[in-house]
Design a protein around this motif. Sequence first.
Motif, PDB file in Angstrom:
ATOM      1  N   ARG A   1      24.659-150.569  -7.561  1.00  0.00           N
ATOM      2  CA  ARG A   1      23.996-151.851  -7.176  1.00  0.00           C
ATOM      3  C   ARG A   1      22.775-151.928  -7.810  1.00  0.00           C
ATOM      4  N   VAL A   2      22.018-150.755  -7.893  1.00  0.00           N
ATOM      5  CA  VAL A   2      20.748-150.677  -8.507  1.00  0.00           C
ATOM      6  C   VAL A   2      20.865-150.479  -9.953  1.00  0.00           C
ATOM      7  N   VAL A   3      20.172-151.573 -10.548  1.00  0.00           N
ATOM      8  CA  VAL A   3      19.798-151.652 -11.922  1.00  0.00           C
ATOM      9  C   VAL A   3      18.534-151.425 -12.486  1.00  0.00           C
ATOM     10  N   TYR A   4      18.484-150.625 -13.724  1.00  0.00           N
ATOM     11  CA  TYR A   4      17.212-150.118 -14.295  1.00  0.00           C
ATOM     12  C   TYR A   4      16.992-150.699 -15.618  1.00  0.00           C
ATOM     13  N   LEU A   5      16.021-151.484 -15.937  1.00  0.00           N
ATOM     14  CA  LEU A   5      15.651-151.766 -17.349  1.00  0.00           C
ATOM     15  C   LEU A   5      14.964-150.692 -18.113  1.00  0.00           C
ATOM     16  N   GLU A   6      15.649-150.401 -19.322  1.00  0.00           N
ATOM     17  CA  GLU A   6      15.199-149.499 -20.061  1.00  0.00           C
ATOM     18  C   GLU A   6      15.204-149.924 -21.387  1.00  0.00           C
ATOM     19  N   ILE A   7      13.979-149.494 -22.188  1.00  0.00           N
ATOM     20  CA  ILE A   7      13.692-149.754 -23.479  1.00  0.00           C
ATOM     21  C   ILE A   7      14.836-149.183 -24.479  1.00  0.00           C
ATOM     22  N   THR A   8      14.882-149.912 -25.621  1.00  0.00           N
ATOM     23  CA  THR A   8      15.908-149.287 -26.628  1.00  0.00           C
ATOM     24  C   THR A   8      15.128-148.804 -27.768  1.00  0.00           C
ATOM     25  N   ASP A   9      15.683-148.056 -28.640  1.00  0.00           N
ATOM     26  CA  ASP A   9      14.956-147.466 -29.769  1.00  0.00           C
ATOM     27  C   ASP A   9      14.265-148.810 -30.774  1.00  0.00           C
ATOM     28  N   LYS A  10      15.170-149.741 -30.832  1.00  0.00           N
ATOM     29  CA  LYS A  10      14.413-151.228 -31.351  1.00  0.00           C
ATOM     30  C   LYS A  10      13.149-151.521 -30.560  1.00  0.00           C
ATOM     31  N   GLY A  11      13.209-151.521 -29.351  1.00  0.00           N
ATOM     32  CA  GLY A  11      12.037-151.903 -28.468  1.00  0.00           C
ATOM     33  C   GLY A  11      10.748-150.872 -28.611  1.00  0.00           C
ATOM     34  N   LYS A  12      11.178-149.587 -28.736  1.00  0.00           N
ATOM     35  CA  LYS A  12      10.072-148.758 -29.215  1.00  0.00           C
ATOM     36  C   LYS A  12       9.468-148.878 -30.168  1.00  0.00           C
ATOM     37  N   GLU A  13      10.287-149.136 -31.507  1.00  0.00           N
ATOM     38  CA  GLU A  13       9.731-149.433 -32.771  1.00  0.00           C
ATOM     39  C   GLU A  13       8.755-150.667 -32.679  1.00  0.00           C
ATOM     40  N   PHE A  14       9.431-151.873 -31.978  1.00  0.00           N
ATOM     41  CA  PHE A  14       8.463-152.837 -31.892  1.00  0.00           C
ATOM     42  C   PHE A  14       7.202-152.793 -31.091  1.00  0.00           C
ATOM     43  N   VAL A  15       7.324-151.856 -30.245  1.00  0.00           N
ATOM     44  CA  VAL A  15       6.194-151.715 -29.244  1.00  0.00           C
ATOM     45  C   VAL A  15       4.876-150.896 -30.465  1.00  0.00           C
ATOM     46  N   GLU A  16       5.524-149.986 -30.973  1.00  0.00           N
ATOM     47  CA  GLU A  16       4.657-149.164 -31.805  1.00  0.00           C
ATOM     48  C   GLU A  16       3.918-149.930 -33.057  1.00  0.00           C
ATOM     49  N   SER A  17       4.907-150.867 -33.550  1.00  0.00           N
ATOM     50  CA  SER A  17       4.156-151.865 -34.689  1.00  0.00           C
ATOM     51  C   SER A  17       3.144-152.834 -33.917  1.00  0.00           C
ATOM     52  N   MET A  18       3.329-153.287 -32.689  1.00  0.00           N
ATOM     53  CA  MET A  18       2.365-154.174 -32.193  1.00  0.00           C
ATOM     54  C   MET A  18       1.325-153.497 -31.726  1.00  0.00           C
ATOM     55  N   ILE A  19       1.170-152.302 -31.367  1.00  0.00           N
ATOM     56  CA  ILE A  19       0.196-151.535 -30.833  1.00  0.00           C
ATOM     57  C   ILE A  19      -0.802-151.200 -32.102  1.00  0.00           C
ATOM     58  N   GLU A  20      -0.094-151.093 -33.434  1.00  0.00           N
ATOM     59  CA  GLU A  20      -0.800-150.827 -34.521  1.00  0.00           C
ATOM     60  C   GLU A  20      -1.583-152.326 -34.953  1.00  0.00           C
ATOM     61  N   LYS A  21      -0.908-153.426 -34.831  1.00  0.00           N
ATOM     62  CA  LYS A  21      -1.266-154.643 -34.977  1.00  0.00           C
ATOM     63  C   LYS A  21      -2.598-155.129 -34.211  1.00  0.00           C
ATOM     64  N   GLN A  22      -2.394-154.712 -32.683  1.00  0.00           N
ATOM     65  CA  GLN A  22      -3.317-154.661 -32.040  1.00  0.00           C
ATOM     66  C   GLN A  22      -4.599-154.075 -32.318  1.00  0.00           C
ATOM     67  N   LYS A  23      -4.520-152.773 -32.733  1.00  0.00           N
ATOM     68  CA  LYS A  23      -5.628-151.768 -33.164  1.00  0.00           C
ATOM     69  C   LYS A  23      -6.459-152.696 -34.264  1.00  0.00           C
ATOM     70  N   ASN A  24      -5.751-153.169 -34.991  1.00  0.00           N
ATOM     71  CA  ASN A  24      -6.391-153.917 -36.145  1.00  0.00           C
ATOM     72  C   ASN A  24      -7.043-155.183 -35.779  1.00  0.00           C
ATOM     73  N   VAL A  25      -6.513-155.914 -35.103  1.00  0.00           N
ATOM     74  CA  VAL A  25      -7.265-157.142 -34.268  1.00  0.00           C
ATOM     75  C   VAL A  25      -8.502-156.684 -33.492  1.00  0.00           C
ATOM     76  N   THR A  26      -8.239-155.646 -32.525  1.00  0.00           N
ATOM     77  CA  THR A  26      -9.398-155.384 -31.927  1.00  0.00           C
ATOM     78  C   THR A  26     -10.443-154.671 -32.731  1.00  0.00           C
ATOM     79  N   ALA A  27     -10.147-153.935 -33.959  1.00  0.00           N
ATOM     80  CA  ALA A  27     -11.036-153.520 -34.791  1.00  0.00           C
ATOM     81  C   ALA A  27     -12.056-154.900 -35.366  1.00  0.00           C
TER      82      ALA A  27
END
Length: 141
Positions: A86-112
């Motif tokens: 009955r307990v359901v967990y939300l888990e990130i996929t490999d695609k999600g991990k790749e997306f997060v990494e690419s967005m973090i890189e974009k955020q670094k550029n914007v923040t700079a």
Amino acid sequence: MVENRELLELFVNTLKKMKKEWTKQFEHAITPSQFFILKTLKHSGPRKATELAEVVQMTPGAITGASDKLVSEGYAERKGAKEDRRVVYLEITDKGKEFVESMIEKQKNVTARFFEGLSDEDINHLIRIYKQILHNLDNRV
């Protein structure tokens, strides 16, 4: 405290423009809230919707809607707990991990770009000031 209308106007306008620049990074992908959910899952592992709601400061209903989108896009998946289905967990996929990494890189550029032209001393002053503001907000009764 000195009332300073210019400070307030500059602060509000800066926040608006920064938010607009951050939001541009998510065009045609996911919302900033959905990104925050993915980032949380990447760093802390699978979570129940109620736990995510508390961490990302969203309602459980909003978490459900955001999770549906993340699952449909393949960025996350729902998994039942072995000890209680009955307990359901939300888990990130490999695609999600790749997306997060690419967005973090974009955020670094914007923040700079936000802080171009500021010396290290100026940036350290900003860090000190933001920490004080957060401290003031955290300690409000």
